[in-house]
Design a protein around this motif. Structure first.
Motif, PDB file in Angstrom:
ATOM      1  N   SER A 252      16.173  58.542 100.940  1.00 19.86           N
ATOM      2  CA  SER A 252      17.507  58.626 100.323  1.00 19.86           C
ATOM      3  C   SER A 252      18.312  57.332 100.422  1.00 19.86           C
ATOM      4  CB  SER A 252      18.346  59.779 100.892  1.00 19.86           C
ATOM      5  OG  SER A 252      17.817  61.030 100.508  1.00 19.86           O
TER       6      SER A 252
ATOM      7  N   ASN B 157      18.987  55.997  96.546  1.00 20.50           N
ATOM      8  CA  ASN B 157      19.442  57.007  95.592  1.00 20.50           C
ATOM      9  C   ASN B 157      19.657  56.427  94.199  1.00 20.50           C
ATOM     10  OD1 ASN B 157      19.419  58.922  97.570  1.00 20.50           O
ATOM     11  ND2 ASN B 157      21.608  59.326  97.561  1.00 20.50           N
TER      12      ASN B 157
ATOM     13  N   GLY C 184      16.699  67.126 107.133  1.00 21.13           N
ATOM     14  CA  GLY C 184      15.738  66.366 106.354  1.00 21.13           C
ATOM     15  C   GLY C 184      14.387  66.197 107.001  1.00 21.13           C
TER      16      GLY C 184
ATOM     17  N   VAL D 157      13.334  69.410 105.060  1.00 17.48           N
ATOM     18  CA  VAL D 157      14.351  69.762 104.063  1.00 17.48           C
ATOM     19  C   VAL D 157      14.713  71.240 104.218  1.00 17.48           C
ATOM     20  CG1 VAL D 157      15.098  69.434 101.679  1.00 17.48           C
ATOM     21  CG2 VAL D 157      13.236  68.052 102.569  1.00 17.48           C
TER      22      VAL D 157
ATOM     23  N   GLN E 206      21.322  61.428 105.173  1.00 19.53           N
ATOM     24  CA  GLN E 206      20.288  61.649 104.161  1.00 19.53           C
ATOM     25  C   GLN E 206      20.773  62.544 103.029  1.00 19.53           C
ATOM     26  OE1 GLN E 206      16.060  62.260 104.967  1.00 19.53           O
ATOM     27  NE2 GLN E 206      16.463  61.982 107.148  1.00 19.53           N
ATOM     28  N   SER E 207      21.575  63.539 103.345  1.00 16.19           N
ATOM     29  CA  SER E 207      21.948  64.547 102.348  1.00 16.19           C
ATOM     30  C   SER E 207      23.115  64.137 101.475  1.00 16.19           C
ATOM     31  CB  SER E 207      22.285  65.867 103.050  1.00 16.19           C
ATOM     32  OG  SER E 207      23.397  65.719 103.923  1.00 16.19           O
TER      33      SER E 207
ATOM     34  N   ARG F  58      22.660  63.042  96.619  1.00 18.12           N
ATOM     35  CA  ARG F  58      21.280  63.519  96.721  1.00 18.12           C
ATOM     36  C   ARG F  58      21.112  64.988  96.330  1.00 18.12           C
ATOM     37  NH1 ARG F  58      16.591  62.274  95.808  1.00 18.12           N
ATOM     38  NH2 ARG F  58      17.161  60.206  96.583  1.00 18.12           N
ATOM     39  N   THR F  59      22.017  65.850  96.742  1.00 23.59           N
ATOM     40  CA  THR F  59      21.838  67.291  96.527  1.00 23.59           C
ATOM     41  C   THR F  59      22.548  67.812  95.279  1.00 23.59           C
ATOM     42  OG1 THR F  59      23.791  67.955  97.822  1.00 23.59           O
ATOM     43  CG2 THR F  59      21.719  67.612  99.027  1.00 23.59           C
TER      44      THR F  59
ATOM     45  N   GLY G 295      14.832  73.198  99.465  1.00 22.83           N
ATOM     46  CA  GLY G 295      15.612  72.011  99.167  1.00 22.83           C
ATOM     47  C   GLY G 295      16.795  72.299  98.279  1.00 22.83           C
TER      48      GLY G 295
ATOM     49  N   TRP H  92      15.828  66.881  96.053  1.00 24.36           N
ATOM     50  CA  TRP H  92      15.338  66.810  97.434  1.00 24.36           C
ATOM     51  C   TRP H  92      14.561  68.078  97.712  1.00 24.36           C
ATOM     52  CZ3 TRP H  92      18.858  66.650 102.387  1.00 24.36           C
ATOM     53  CH2 TRP H  92      18.190  65.976 103.397  1.00 24.36           C
TER      54      TRP H  92
ATOM     55  N   ARG I 142       7.680  65.502 101.662  1.00 22.15           N
ATOM     56  CA  ARG I 142       9.063  65.449 101.178  1.00 22.15           C
ATOM     57  C   ARG I 142       9.116  64.723  99.845  1.00 22.15           C
ATOM     58  NH1 ARG I 142      12.129  63.013 106.270  1.00 22.15           N
ATOM     59  NH2 ARG I 142      10.039  62.220 106.674  1.00 22.15           N
TER      60      ARG I 142
ATOM     61  N   ALA J 180      11.890  63.073  97.268  1.00 20.86           N
ATOM     62  CA  ALA J 180      13.281  62.648  97.126  1.00 20.86           C
ATOM     63  C   ALA J 180      13.322  61.444  96.201  1.00 20.86           C
ATOM     64  CB  ALA J 180      13.889  62.303  98.482  1.00 20.86           C
TER      65      ALA J 180
END
Length: 401
Positions: free
Chosen positions: A50, A53, A197, A201, A229-230, A234-235, A337, A341, A376, A378
Motif C-alpha cells: 500500500s 497506492n 493487513g 487482510v 496500510q488501510s 486503499r479500501t 478484504g 485489498w 495478499r 493490493a
C-alpha cells in the motif's frame, strides 16, 4: 548464471537475510507495471504493501518531488521551512483533526503514538507514573521495533529479541467482551488496525469498531487507529474507519502518504492529545522535511478529489466478486478484504502462499504471501480494469494448474 541470478547472489552475499524476496530484480516501473533487469514486465498486485497506492512514478508526485529537489530538501527541525505549515494544516484537515506530528516510517509513527498515549495518560488522565497500559489485538502488525514486537503474537517477529517492553495487554481481534475486560483505570489507549493487513487482510465483525469507539470514549481511553496500510484510499474511503462512521482519537499514517517516492509518516490527533509535547521531548531529524512535505501535500491534494477512493470502491467490488467465484473450487478456502485489498487463503492441498506467489511471478504477476497459506492482493489504485482482469486471469490459471 543469468543476470537475475547473479544480481540475487550478490545481494544475498552482502545483505542480511531479513527478507525472503521473490526472485525478481526490478529495474524500472510505471503505473501498475514493473520491468526487471532482463526486460520482463510484471503486473504489480502488491503496491509496496500500500505504499504505492498511486502507482509507480506517478507524474504528479514525481513533478512535485523534482520541483522541491531544486529548492531545499532538508533543514532538520532546528528551523522552519516553507512547506511544513501547509503540510500539517492540510493533513489535519483531511483527517478532521487539529494537530500533526510528522515522522518518517510507519513504525516510527506507532512508536510516537505509544509515547503520546503514555504522556497523555500521565499528564491529562492522571495515571500513576510508570503504570500506563495499552490494549492491542492478537495477530497485530504495527512494525518491527523492540517495543512493537513486544506486543506481537507472531513467533518470527519476537524470537530472540527479548527482554520485551512491558505495558501492553493483548486481546483477540474483534472480541469486544475481551477488550472491555482488559480495560482498567490505568489503560491509556486501545491500538488497533481497522483491518489487519499482515494477518491476512482480516476485516473485523460489523459493529466492532463503533463499539470500540463508544467503549473507549466512555472509559476515557484513547482509540488509536493504525491506518498505515488501510488508509489513504486503499479500501474505498480515505480511512478504513469511515466504513463504519468511526472517528478515532488518533490516526497513524504512513506508506501511501509518501506517494511511493519518500518515506513519510504522521500521527494526527487533537490539540488535547498532541499538545502534551514540549520542545525537546520527542523529535526526528528527517521528520517533516521539505521534500517529504512537498510529496505528501500532493498526495493530500489527490485524495481530496475523491477519484482514488471511487476507483478503489468500483474496482474493489469487481475484484471481490471475481475472487469470490474461486472459493469452493478446491484451491481457495476463503477470501477477505475491502476495496482494492484482499487476502486469499490457498487450500493447503493446493500449495503454500509462497508457491502460488512464485507461480504467479512466472506468469507475470507479483504478489506476496503471508502466514504460510495466504496471498495478499493490493494493486495500485491507478490500475486499469483490463490489467486487473489480466492479473485475475493469471491467478485463475495458476490455481487450475
Amino acid at each position: 548464471m543469468t543476470t537475475t541470478e547473479r544480481s540475487i547472489a550478490a545481494a544475498e552475499a552482502h545483505s542480511a537475510h531479513n527478507y525472503h524476496p521473490l526472485p525478481v530484480v526490478v529495474a524500472s516501473a510505471e503505473g501498475a507495471w514493473m520491468t526487471d533487469i532482463e526486460g520482463r514486465r510484471f503486473l504489480d498486485m502488491l503496491a509496496g504493501y500500500s505504499a504505492l497506492n498511486f502507482g509507480h512514478r506517478n507524474r504528479r508526485l514525481i513533478d512535485a518531488a523534482k520541483a522541491q529537489l531544486e529548492r531545499v530538501t532538508l533543514t532538520s527541525r532546528a528551523f522552519h521551512h516553507d512547506r511544513f505549515a501547509d503540510f500539517c494544516t492540510q493533513l489535519a484537515e483531511l483527517c478532521g483533526m487539529e494537530m500533526v506530528l510528522p515522522m518518517n516510517t510507519g513504525a516510527e509513527a506507532v512508536e510516537t503514538a505509544i509515547k503520546t498515549a503514555r504522556k497523555w495518560g500521565y499528564r491529562v488522565k492522571g495515571v500513576p507514573d510508570g503504570q500506563a497500559k495499552i490494549v492491542v489485538a492478537r495477530n497485530n502488525f504495527h512494525g518491527r521495533t523492540t517495543t512493537i514486537v513486544s506486543f506481537s503474537t507472531d513467533p518470527e517477529a519476537r524470537a530472540d529479541y527479548g527482554p520485551f517492553t512491558p505495558g501492553f495487554e493483548i486481546v483477540p481481534y474483534g472480541d469486544l467482551t475481551a477488550l472491555e475486560r482488559a480495560l482498567t483505570e490505568n489503560t491509556v489507549a486501545v491500538l488497533l488496525e481497522p483491518i489487519q493487513g499482515e494477518a491476512g487482510v482480516l476485516v473485523p465483525p460489523a459493529g466492532y469498531l463503533p463499539a470500540v469507539r463508544e467503549l473507549t470514549r466512555a472509559r476515557n481511553v484513547l482509540f488509536i487507529a493504525d491506518e498505515i496500510q488501510s488508509g489513504l484510499g486503499r479500501t474505498g474511503r480515505t480511512f478504513a474507519c469511515e466504513h463504519e462512521d468511526v472517528v478515532p482519537d488518533m490516526y497513524l499514517l504512513g506508506k501511501a502518504l509518501g506517494g511511493g517516492v519518500v518515506p513519510v509518516s504522521a500521527v494526527v490527533s487533537s490539540r488535547e492529545v498532541l499538545g502534551v509535547y514540549r520542545p525537546g521531548e520527542h523529535g526526528s531529524t528527517f521528520g517533516g522535511n521539505p521534500l517529504a512535505c512537498a510529496v505528501a501535500l500532493e498526495v493530500i491534494a489527490m485524495l481530496r478529489t475523491g477519484e482514488f477512493q471511487q476507483r478503489a470502491t468500483e474496482l474493489g467490488e469487481h475484484l471481490h466478486a471475481e475472487l469470490g467465484l474461486l472459493v469452493g473450487g478446491g484451491a481457495v478456502d476463503a477470501v477477505r478484504g475491502r476495496g482494492l485489498w484482499a487476502g486469499v487463503d490457498i487450500s493447503p492441498r493446493h500449495g503454500t502462499g509462497r508457491q502460488i506467489s512464485e507461480k504467479l511471478m512466472d506468469e507475470g504477476v507479483l504478489v506476496k504471501d503471508t502466514h504460510g497459506s495466504t496471498i495478499r492482493l493490493a494493486p495500485p489504485l491507478v490500475i486499469s480494469k483490463e490489467d486487473l482482469d489480466w492479473g485475475l486471469d493469471r491467478l485463475r490459471a495458476v490455481l487450475r494448474g
